[in-house]
Design a protein around this motif. Sequence first.
Motif, short mmCIF file in Angstrom:
data_model
loop_
_atom_site.label_atom_id
_atom_site.label_comp_id
_atom_site.label_asym_id
_atom_site.label_seq_id
_atom_site.Cartn_x
_atom_site.Cartn_y
_atom_site.Cartn_z
N ALA A 145 0.84 -1.21 0.00
CA ALA A 145 0.00 0.00 0.00
C ALA A 145 0.87 1.25 0.00
O ALA A 145 0.57 2.22 -0.71
CB ALA A 145 -0.94 -0.01 1.21
N ARG A 146 1.93 1.23 0.76
CA ARG A 146 2.85 2.39 0.80
C ARG A 146 3.50 2.57 -0.57
O ARG A 146 3.61 3.68 -1.07
CB ARG A 146 3.90 2.19 1.88
CG ARG A 146 4.82 3.36 2.01
CD ARG A 146 5.70 3.24 3.24
NE ARG A 146 6.59 4.38 3.29
CZ ARG A 146 7.87 4.30 3.61
NH1 ARG A 146 8.40 3.14 3.94
NH2 ARG A 146 8.62 5.38 3.61
N PHE A 147 3.97 1.48 -1.17
CA PHE A 147 4.58 1.54 -2.49
C PHE A 147 3.59 2.09 -3.51
O PHE A 147 3.93 2.95 -4.33
CB PHE A 147 5.07 0.16 -2.91
CG PHE A 147 5.63 0.12 -4.29
CD1 PHE A 147 6.92 0.57 -4.55
CD2 PHE A 147 4.89 -0.38 -5.34
CE1 PHE A 147 7.44 0.54 -5.83
CE2 PHE A 147 5.40 -0.42 -6.63
CZ PHE A 147 6.67 0.04 -6.87
N ALA A 148 2.35 1.61 -3.48
CA ALA A 148 1.32 2.08 -4.41
C ALA A 148 1.08 3.57 -4.24
O ALA A 148 0.94 4.30 -5.24
CB ALA A 148 0.03 1.30 -4.21
N ALA A 149 1.04 4.04 -3.00
CA ALA A 149 0.82 5.47 -2.75
C ALA A 149 1.96 6.31 -3.32
O ALA A 149 1.73 7.36 -3.92
CB ALA A 149 0.66 5.71 -1.25
N ILE A 150 3.18 5.82 -3.14
CA ILE A 150 4.34 6.54 -3.68
C ILE A 150 4.28 6.54 -5.21
O ILE A 150 4.47 7.58 -5.85
CB ILE A 150 5.65 5.93 -3.17
CG1 ILE A 150 5.80 6.20 -1.67
CG2 ILE A 150 6.85 6.48 -3.94
CD1 ILE A 150 6.91 5.41 -1.01
#
Length: 60
Positions: free
Chosen positions: A13-18
């Motif tokens: 989820a963090r990677f997708a947000a970035i």
Amino acid sequence: MSTIAIRHAELAARFAAIAEGVTDWDALTPVPEWRARDVVTHLVTWLPGFLGGSAWRWKR
């Protein structure tokens, strides 16, 4: 859900947000031959194969 699965979901989820925030997919990276798009492509194509491969077949 296991602790590993929860942690993976959090990181994904963090990677997708970035990735969603990237505006210049041709931006330079620390590796001169790669651009931002190359890094993301590498991660989204390599990691699933790694997770589905023999690395997860170790005895637990």
